[in-house]
Design an enzyme around this catalytic site. Structure first.
Site, PDB file in Angstrom:
ATOM      1  N   LYS A  34       0.843  -1.202   0.000  1.00 41.14           N
ATOM      2  CA  LYS A  34       0.000   0.000   0.000  1.00 41.14           C
ATOM      3  C   LYS A  34       0.880   1.255   0.000  1.00 41.14           C
ATOM      4  CE  LYS A  34      -3.774  -2.471   2.145  1.00 41.14           C
ATOM      5  NZ  LYS A  34      -4.447  -2.912   3.357  1.00 41.14           N
TER       6      LYS A  34
ATOM      7  N   GLN B 101      -4.451  -1.846   9.752  1.00 43.75           N
ATOM      8  CA  GLN B 101      -4.330  -3.178   9.135  1.00 43.75           C
ATOM      9  C   GLN B 101      -4.854  -4.253  10.098  1.00 43.75           C
ATOM     10  OE1 GLN B 101      -3.273  -3.799   5.878  1.00 43.75           O
ATOM     11  NE2 GLN B 101      -3.932  -5.881   6.305  1.00 43.75           N
TER      12      GLN B 101
ATOM     13  N   ASP C  76     -11.099   2.678   4.350  1.00 42.03           N
ATOM     14  CA  ASP C  76     -11.386   1.242   4.237  1.00 42.03           C
ATOM     15  C   ASP C  76     -12.889   0.987   4.204  1.00 42.03           C
ATOM     16  OD1 ASP C  76      -9.372  -0.587   3.865  1.00 42.03           O
ATOM     17  OD2 ASP C  76      -8.774  -0.645   5.973  1.00 42.03           O
TER      18      ASP C  76
END
Ligand code: NAD
Length: 293
Positions: free
Chosen positions: A52, A96, A119
């Protein structure tokens, strides 16, 4: 048979984003900034987060990686989230997953400012997505919708079977596929671990989306001719002959199912690369929204 090339499409999307960033630079607008929080030393999580960060650099975003030891307390992690919420330069950030067991994931995700939740995991954004309101759609289901659209796969009125009901893939994609919009409007069946007679469902499906994390679960005798198959699963399967000691496998037995399919995503190179591209797209959106506040 069409192999749906997520790698190629994700590169096109990243190029589009890069061009947008260049135009922003010329206008003197702010550089989009994505932050990522990585807790612990899980190898797969490190790989995902690193890719990412690299993707951010390639499209001209600013990126910040915050790494914390796996012993971090819940309160300390919540303080990190507070700081990210307050940092005006950061447009969006991700935490994460999975987090270490002593940390309540729900508490952490609830703390994320929904305006920075690129997200799309916060209930506020999930709710807006379900109600077809503009919002951050979580990257993997968003990537699947984008693949269907860019390959102009007919979805309206088709029977779509989604296997898996997780909050990050199965459930949201089942909602998106049923919505009243272009490249959706499917009749959706959401199957899960307690579903009986799964084969009867998959054999009638025009589109199958697998998100279970069970390597090569979907076999050719479970699908009909001409099916469209989107394989979200990514599992590391040990293979002493492979350079890294493992290979990546999807939830679909590609070799046999692809012979019956009209279109299919491979693993790797299908849905996986799309996830990062859509995360970048959400970050650009967050940055644009911040300007209009
Ligand atoms: P999860 O473990 O949270 O959920 C799995 C789901 O599959 C559950 O709802 C369960 O009910 C269902 N399931 C399990 N066994 C089943 C069976 N035999 N029959 C029917 N349903 C069954 O998984 P997840 O987080 O949604 O991830 C699923 C897979 O997708 C994993 O391999 C994961 O690595 C992968 N994934 C890929 C991406 C990507 O970027 N491509 C993103 C997220 C997840």
């Amino acid at each position: 048979m069409i192999i749906i090339d997520g790698k190629k499409i994700s590169q096109i999307i990243k190029e589009e984003i890069k061009e947008d960033v260049e135009k922003r630079n010329l206008k003197g607008l702010k550089q989009p900034h994505l932050a990522a929080v990585l807790v612990g030393d899980d190898g797969a999580s490190q790989t995902y987060v690193n890719s990412k960060v690299i993707a951010c650099q390639k499209v001209g975003f600013k990126s910040t990686l915050i790494t914390k030891d796996k012993t971090i307390s819940q309160n300390e992690l919540l303080q990190v989230i507070d700081q990210l919420n307050e940092d005006k330069d950061i447009d969006g950030y991700i935490v994460q997953l999975p987090l270490p067991k002593h940390i309540d994931e729900e508490k952490v995700l609830m703390k994320v400012n929904p305006d920075k939740d690129v997200d799309g995991f916060h209930p506020y954004n999930f709710g807006k997505m379900a109600l077809e309101m503009p919002t951050f759609i979580s990257a993997t289901p968003y990537g699947i919708m984008e693949l269907l659209e860019r390959y102009q796969i007919e979805v309206a009125s088709k029977h779509c079977v989604v296997i898996g009901r997780s909050h990050i893939v199965g459930r949201p994609i089942s909602i998106l596929m049923s919505q009243k919009k272009k490249y959706a409007n499917a009749t959706v069946t959401l199957a899960h671990s307690r579903t009986k007679y799964l084969e009867e469902l998959t054999k009638t499906a025009d589109i199958i989306i697998t998100a279970l994390g069970n390597p090569e679960f979907l076999k050719a005798d479970m699908v009909k001719e001409g099916v469209v198959v989107i394989d979200v699963g990514i599992t590391r399967v040990s293979d002493p002959k492979a350079k890294r000691g493992y290979v990546l496998r999807g939830d679909v037995e590609f070799e046999s199912v692809s012979k019956k399919a009209k279109a299919i995503t491979p693993v790797p190179g299908g849905v996986g690369p799309m996830t990062i591209a859509m995360l970048l797209k959400n970050t650009l959106l967050a940055c644009q929204r911040n300007e209009h506040k």
